[in-house]
Structure formats: C-alpha cells, structure tokens
Design a protein around this motif. Structure first.
Motif, PDB file in Angstrom:
ATOM      1  N   ARG A  48      -8.470  25.156 -23.084  1.00 26.38           N
ATOM      2  CA  ARG A  48      -7.269  25.258 -23.917  1.00 26.38           C
ATOM      3  C   ARG A  48      -5.988  25.218 -23.094  1.00 26.38           C
ATOM      4  N   SER A  49      -6.078  25.732 -21.853  1.00 22.78           N
ATOM      5  CA  SER A  49      -4.852  25.854 -21.070  1.00 22.78           C
ATOM      6  C   SER A  49      -4.724  24.806 -19.973  1.00 22.78           C
ATOM      7  N   ALA A  81     -12.057  29.483 -14.706  1.00 23.64           N
ATOM      8  CA  ALA A  81     -12.139  30.066 -16.047  1.00 23.64           C
ATOM      9  C   ALA A  81     -13.532  29.961 -16.666  1.00 23.64           C
ATOM     10  N   ARG A  89       0.203  20.990 -25.813  1.00 23.83           N
ATOM     11  CA  ARG A  89      -0.437  22.173 -26.382  1.00 23.83           C
ATOM     12  C   ARG A  89      -0.031  22.534 -27.811  1.00 23.83           C
ATOM     13  N   THR A 144     -13.180  26.945 -24.652  1.00 21.86           N
ATOM     14  CA  THR A 144     -12.009  27.816 -24.675  1.00 21.86           C
ATOM     15  C   THR A 144     -11.224  27.720 -23.368  1.00 21.86           C
ATOM     16  N   ALA A 145     -11.979  27.549 -22.261  1.00 20.79           N
ATOM     17  CA  ALA A 145     -11.324  27.491 -20.951  1.00 20.79           C
ATOM     18  C   ALA A 145     -10.449  26.254 -20.817  1.00 20.79           C
TER      19      ALA A 145
END
Lengths: 156, 389
Positions: free
Chosen positions: B129-130, B58, B138, B126-127
C-alpha cells in the motif's frame, strides 16, 4: 521557497497516509521449543554446540560459528548474574513512570548468553552488577508462551 | 571494463516454499545457506563475504531485517552487504556477489535471499500500500494486481494476444513444478481451469498469479582459481546486467519492458552472446503473473515482440521444447517468496548446467539466463550462466 513558517502542514497541499501493517510473528522452530517449555514446565531451554563449546541462550537451531544444526535442547537453570542494568524513569512517550523500572542483562548460568529482563523485589540503590538473580514465573494459568511468562528476576 | 576474476557458482541451496512455514526467517536462511555450503563441500570459515537480498522489510515485519537475518545467513563477523531492488532483488543479489569476486576483493561469497511473507496481515498485499507515490498515486488506493492488470491489458491489445495463449503459461509452469521438491503450487491444470478461475482484476484470473510464500535460497560464488579447488564442474556467471527506469510508469508504453532489454543487452555483451534465441539453451524469466513470463521473454530478446505467446502455445517453451522457459516451475508453480523466488531461478540454472536437475533436466543445457523484475514496473536484473567447457 520555504515552508518554515507554516507550523501546520495540512495548510499545504497534502495527502494523509500511513504505513501500517499488522503482523503475527512465528517464533520459529527453536523459539517454539523454548517458549512451550517456559509456559508448561517453568524451564529455560538452551542448545549447545559441542564443537565450538558454546551454549546458546536463547536457544538457536544452529551454531552461527561453525554453522552446524543443533538438534538437542537441554534444560539450564532459570537463574543467572546481572551483567549490566539500567533504571528507567520515563516511558517512551516521555511520561513519568509511577515506579522506576529496573532492566538488566541477565547472563544465564551454564550458558554463553542471557536474557534482557526486568528486576523486581529489590530497591534500585541495592542493585549491583554481578548480583545473582533468579526468575519469578507468572502463575501457570496466566502464562502464554512468551518472554513475559517470566514476570521478572529477583535477588537469589 | 576491468574484470579481474571470472566468477563461478559452486554451490546452491533452497528450502521448501510454502504459504506459511514454522521456521523463522533466520532459520530459513540457515537451511538454505547450509545446503549451499554442503553442496560445495565448504565450511562457513571458507566464506570471505556474504550478500543478503530481501524485498520490502514490511513482509517479515522486521525493520532492517537483513541485520536480523545475519547470523542465519552465516555472516556473523564477516563483511556483509544487503542489496535490494524490490522484486528484482533475487537476481540482483548474485550480481552483488559478483562485484565482490570479479573485482578481486574476495575469493568466495555466499549469496542468500530470504522472504517470510506470512506474518503480514490481513495479506502481504497490505505491505504494498505504501510503495506508491503518496501524492500522485495513493489517493486512488492502488493495489499491485490492478496496476499490473493495466500493463497486461496493454500488452494484449498492442499484439492482439488472446487470453487463452497467456493462460498456457500457468499450465506449463505449474506442471513443471510437479518435479520441483520445494514447490508450493505444483498442479496439473488446463487452460480452461485458468480461464474459469475467478477474475481477480480483469484480465487477471486467480490462476494467473503466483502466491505469497515463505522461503529462502542461497548460492556460493568463487573466483576461477579458487573454484577449481572445490569442484570439477563450476558453473560460470559470465554476464550480469541491471537497469532501472523511473517510477513514472505512466510516461512510457507498458507493452514492452525497455529496462529489461537494457539489462539483458548489458549481460549478453559481457557474456559474448550475439544471438540470444540461438545461443541461450533455457531461460528463467520472472513470472509472478502469467503474462510477465511472455513480456520478459521479449524483454530478454528471446522472442520477437508479441511472439512469446505463440512460442508458448506451440510448445517451444516446454521443458522438452527448443527453448525451455521456467523449467523449474517458476514463481507460478514453485512459489513466490519475493527475493528468494528470484534466487531460486539462479539455483535452477546452476543445477541445470551441472546436470543435477533430476526430472526437470533440460537436454543440452549449455547457457541459461535468469531475470527478475520489480518495483513500479521499472527494474530489470539479468544473470547469464554457462556450463564449464
């Protein structure tokens, strides 16, 4: 326990999420040269490894065979030969296209590589593997320094 | 354990580390791999296999990016393996190379690590986040910095460590990086500069964190008999260790990284090191945050629990101290293209143990330890390098 009969997963305890990120990709050193020549000069540039006798299209900054850095870029003809083609009738969401689209692997003359691109100004039934084609460029003011600065290839 | 071949390092290469580089990931890989080949006096056709290490796809934004990078890494039509343990990858990739050589399967292996974090917007964070468990973690919208701030705060509380002592790590590493030609954030700063930089997430200030970066690094491994054909000064990769804990980081005390200690013990045993603080001449522990260098020195058993900050303040870990830590400048100074940052540490060990580190040279470097860490505070990867004698 099976949830097979539950068609709506939101009826199970759940969390909504996504894996979205946004990207701005850099073209790289070789890509920068290639796309600027395409945009500003309607030219295709290649790099050549004299030692291995390979002409790279699209151009690469290095020969992946002997691993030498390739510093000089040369212009090659913006035409080539259809090595293979396909005709697509649906888009990737499964919707029928208004016109079938022809996509081909075009081996570029005087190189050892080629480009995947659209073929235009020809009926699908007239297409042949081995046919000669030439690039049709977008109008200069429309060009953005991207592969789509070539609108399509047409019969030469 | 049945190790068939002793494994040598015979070449190293690295690119510039910067927030944004013009080169593509493939091109960065090429420059690092080519520099490593040139330093070993080898051509690509003398390489039997290639191991690529990268952190999340990502960052580059190319799914299965190791395949995309393959030709730049010199792996066209060769046995090619991608290894990945998040932030721990950079020191895991040479372990992947070690498997190929130590098993007797191959005589030479090129190890490349690449990260190009600049394409990811609005920020490479941002990468992350998951990466969290979608059900447990989460919903709170976690970000890495505040998760690690919890670990840092716990470490400070258990040992009563003042922030001033931790800030000294940034002063040292950014200063060391002034002598590293690839460095992104080399600087002469003071403890006050760190304490006065903006608080990102308490107790983490801006200067406590390494930057996102683009970059690549490479290492060439060879079996003992083959290594001697290329160089009179091989560096030995005599110990490897790795350990992963579960993703339930809330089920353990965060003040001490047990998984790093387990990985270190595995590597020390293999390298026949019985007394690490005495036998290790310098170390490159993973330092994406200031406190992590200290935390990892303790995990690597180079300092008693809670004592690493004191050693740092006393100058023991300075480049001219008794136990130099991150003589390269570390992630805080050189930069943090995740996987490539870990491999940069192994490149540093190679140069130190061949007396090729220039102004960064540590006196009497005989044994160097490199370590990386990652995922959800759960991965430790360790390599022990020795000078040829």
């Amino acid at each position: 326990m099976s949830f097979d009969k539950i068609r709506d997963p939101r009826k199970i305890r759940h969390q909504i999420g996504d894996m979205e990120c946004d990207y701005i990709y850099t073209a790289g050193v070789a890509g920068e040269r290639f796309y600027i020549a395409l945009r500003d000069e309607e030219k295709l540039l290649a790099t050549r490894c004299e030692k291995c006798n390979i002409t790279f299209m699209p151009p690469r900054l290095y020969c992946d065979n002997c691993f030498t850095e390739l510093a000089s870029f040369m212009e090659v003809p913006s035409k080539g030969v259809i090595e293979s083609y396909t005709i697509t009738y649906f888009d990737r969401d499964g919707q029928a296209l208004p016109e079938p689209e022809i996509l081909a692997f075009v081996k570029i003359d005087k190189t050892d590589g080629g480009l995947i691109h659209r073929i235009g100004e020809i009926k699908p039934e007239s297409l042949k593997i081995g046919s000669k084609v030439t690039a049709v460029f977008e109008a200069k003011k429309e060009r953005k320094g991207a592969l789509t600065d070539i609108k399509y290839f047409k019969p030469a | 354990m049945n190790i068939r071949k002793r494994v040598a390092v015979i070449g190293a290469g690295i690119t510039l580390y910067r927030r944004r580089l013009k080169e593509s990931g493939k091109e960065l890989s090429f420059y690092a791999a080519n520099m490593a080949l040139e330093s070993a006096g080898m051509s690509r056709n003398e390489i039997d296999s290639v191991v690529m290490g990268t952190a999340p796809d990502a960052f580059d934004g190319i799914h299965m990016k190791s395949e995309n990078l393959l030709d730049g890494a010199g792996a066209t039509q060769k046995p090619y393996t991608h290894v990945y343990v998040g932030g721990g990858t950079g020191v895991f990739a040479p372990i992947g190379g070690w498997w190929h050589i130590a098993s007797g399967m191959h005589d030479t292996c090129l190890v490349v690590c690449e990260e190009k974090m600049s394409p990811c917007f609005p920020h490479p964070q941002t990468a992350f986040r998951s990466i969290w468990d979608p059900i447990i973690s989460r919903p709170l919208n976690p970000n890495l910095v505040w998760i690690f701030a919890l670990e840092m705060h716990r470490y400070m509380k258990v040992h009563g460590i003042p922030k001033e002592h931790i800030a000294q790590v940034a002063v040292k590493n950014k200063g060391n990086a002034l002598d590293h030609p690839s460095a992104q954030l080399a600087a002469k700063i003071t403890v006050d500069d760190v304490l006065n930089s903006e608080i990102m997430v308490y107790p983490v200030n801006r200067l406590d964190i390494s930057p996102p970066s683009d970059g690549a690094a490479a290492l060439i491994l060879a079996s003992e008999d083959v290594a001697r054909k290329y160089t009179d000064a091989p560096v030995w990769l005599d110990g490897v260790g790795w350990s992963l804990d579960s993703a339930y980081w809330t089920n353990r005390d965060l003040y001490f990284p047990q998984y790093v200690a387990k990985a270190a013990k595995m590597a020390y045993k293999m390298a026949k090191i019985n007394d690490p603080p005495q036998e290790v001449s310098f170390a490159e522990p993973y330092d994406p945050f200031t406190y992590k260098e200290l935390h990892h020195m303790e995990g690597l058993l180079l300092a008693e629990k809670g004592q690493a900050p004191k050693l740092t303040v006393e100058g023991v870990t300075a480049r001219d101290g008794d136990l130099p830590i991150c003589p390269s400048g570390g992630l805080l100074g050189v930069g943090n293209p995740i996987a490539a940052a870990g491999l940069m540490k192994c490149c540093e060990a190679f140069w130190q143990l061949r007396d090729e580190a220039g102004k960064r040279q540590v006196p009497k470097a005989e044994t160097g330890v490199c370590q990386a860490w990652g995922d959800l505070m759960q991965v430790g990867t360790v390599c022990v390098f020795k000078r040829d004698s």
